[in-house]
Design a protein around this motif. Structure first.
Motif, mmCIF file in Angstrom:
data_model
loop_
_atom_site.group_PDB
_atom_site.id
_atom_site.type_symbol
_atom_site.label_atom_id
_atom_site.label_comp_id
_atom_site.label_asym_id
_atom_site.label_seq_id
_atom_site.Cartn_x
_atom_site.Cartn_y
_atom_site.Cartn_z
ATOM 1 N N TYR A 133 0.695 -1.172 -0.014
ATOM 2 C CA TYR A 133 0.152 0.036 -0.144
ATOM 3 C C TYR A 133 1.005 1.275 -0.076
ATOM 4 C CZ TYR A 133 -3.924 -2.955 0.983
ATOM 5 O OH TYR A 133 -5.076 -3.900 1.027
ATOM 6 N N LEU A 140 0.075 4.195 1.507
ATOM 7 C CA LEU A 140 -0.682 5.049 2.588
ATOM 8 C C LEU A 140 0.340 5.868 3.070
ATOM 9 C CD1 LEU A 140 -2.858 2.302 4.360
ATOM 10 C CD2 LEU A 140 -3.651 4.339 2.824
ATOM 11 N N SER A 165 6.215 -0.381 5.569
ATOM 12 C CA SER A 165 5.022 -1.525 6.285
ATOM 13 C C SER A 165 5.544 -2.783 6.821
ATOM 14 C CB SER A 165 4.625 -1.997 4.970
ATOM 15 O OG SER A 165 3.472 -3.031 4.973
ATOM 16 N N ASP A 204 -12.682 -1.356 -1.551
ATOM 17 C CA ASP A 204 -11.349 -2.024 -2.212
ATOM 18 C C ASP A 204 -10.523 -2.512 -0.963
ATOM 19 O OD1 ASP A 204 -11.942 -1.347 -4.747
ATOM 20 O OD2 ASP A 204 -10.906 0.584 -4.607
ATOM 21 N N ASP A 205 -11.146 -3.387 -0.356
ATOM 22 C CA ASP A 205 -10.662 -3.901 1.046
ATOM 23 C C ASP A 205 -9.910 -2.902 1.892
ATOM 24 O OD1 ASP A 205 -11.371 -6.408 0.769
ATOM 25 O OD2 ASP A 205 -9.653 -7.179 -0.377
ATOM 26 N N VAL A 206 -10.454 -1.772 1.941
ATOM 27 C CA VAL A 206 -9.633 -0.755 2.909
ATOM 28 C C VAL A 206 -10.971 -0.006 3.695
ATOM 29 C CG1 VAL A 206 -8.433 1.516 2.755
ATOM 30 C CG2 VAL A 206 -7.943 -0.259 1.323
ATOM 31 N N TRP A 207 -10.749 -0.182 4.906
ATOM 32 C CA TRP A 207 -11.601 0.703 5.726
ATOM 33 C C TRP A 207 -11.051 1.941 6.374
ATOM 34 C CZ3 TRP A 207 -16.402 -0.754 7.341
ATOM 35 C CH2 TRP A 207 -16.673 -2.269 7.420
ATOM 36 N N THR A 208 -12.124 2.817 6.331
ATOM 37 C CA THR A 208 -11.833 4.361 6.647
ATOM 38 C C THR A 208 -12.804 4.753 7.878
ATOM 39 O OG1 THR A 208 -10.935 4.751 4.571
ATOM 40 C CG2 THR A 208 -11.450 6.679 5.793
ATOM 41 N N CYS A 267 -6.055 -1.419 6.252
ATOM 42 C CA CYS A 267 -5.968 -2.386 5.404
ATOM 43 C C CYS A 267 -5.574 -3.556 5.643
ATOM 44 C CB CYS A 267 -4.905 -1.753 4.362
ATOM 45 S SG CYS A 267 -5.088 -0.155 3.878
ATOM 46 N N ASN A 268 -5.845 -4.815 4.994
ATOM 47 C CA ASN A 268 -5.377 -6.059 5.257
ATOM 48 C C ASN A 268 -4.092 -6.011 4.841
ATOM 49 O OD1 ASN A 268 -8.078 -7.214 5.476
ATOM 50 N ND2 ASN A 268 -8.308 -7.726 3.284
ATOM 51 N N ARG A 321 -2.320 -7.343 0.136
ATOM 52 C CA ARG A 321 -3.205 -6.813 -0.878
ATOM 53 C C ARG A 321 -4.381 -8.072 -1.445
ATOM 54 N NH1 ARG A 321 -0.922 -1.509 -3.457
ATOM 55 N NH2 ARG A 321 -3.196 -1.763 -4.024
#
Length: 107
Positions: free
Chosen positions: A5, A7, A47, A71-75, A100-101, A104
């Motif tokens: 990611y 991020l 990471s 897209d498998d991302v929590w906010t 995020c997981n 990916r």
């Protein structure tokens, strides 16, 4: 090669790295391709370091204002959060938590 990611590129450290790479490209000291490789290595290193070296834990309480899953991302947007660490407490007006997981999608 697994992708990581991006991020942390918006963190203070990531932004400083990106600005420095832009300066080096502009000055002709490195190629854009090398800058991309450096950023990809940064994504991987930060990471891995955060997942293996950081042992601190915190408890967070606050008012959940908004949450999203895309897209498998929590906010999460949390108002008036309180963070309790081992020996101290911190507060803020609002925080944004992105989760995020570990892997990916598709890996």
């Amino acid at each position: 090669m697994p992708s990581y990611y991006e991020l942390y590129r918006t963190s203070t450290l990531g932004a400083a790295l990106t600005d420095s790479l832009d300066d080096l490209i502009t000055a002709g000291h490195i190629t854009p391709q090398l800058a991309i490789q450096v950023l990809e290595q940064y994504d991987k290193s930060i990471s891995e370091a955060l997942s293996t070296r950081v042992k601190a834990k915190a408890v967070m309480k606050g008012n959940l204002r908004t949450y999203r899953f895309c897209d498998d991302v929590w906010t999460f947007i949390i108002r008036n959060p309180t963070f309790k660490f081992d020996h101290e407490t911190a507060t803020a007006d609002k925080v944004k938590v992105v989760a995020c997981n570990l892997k990916r999608p598709g890996e």
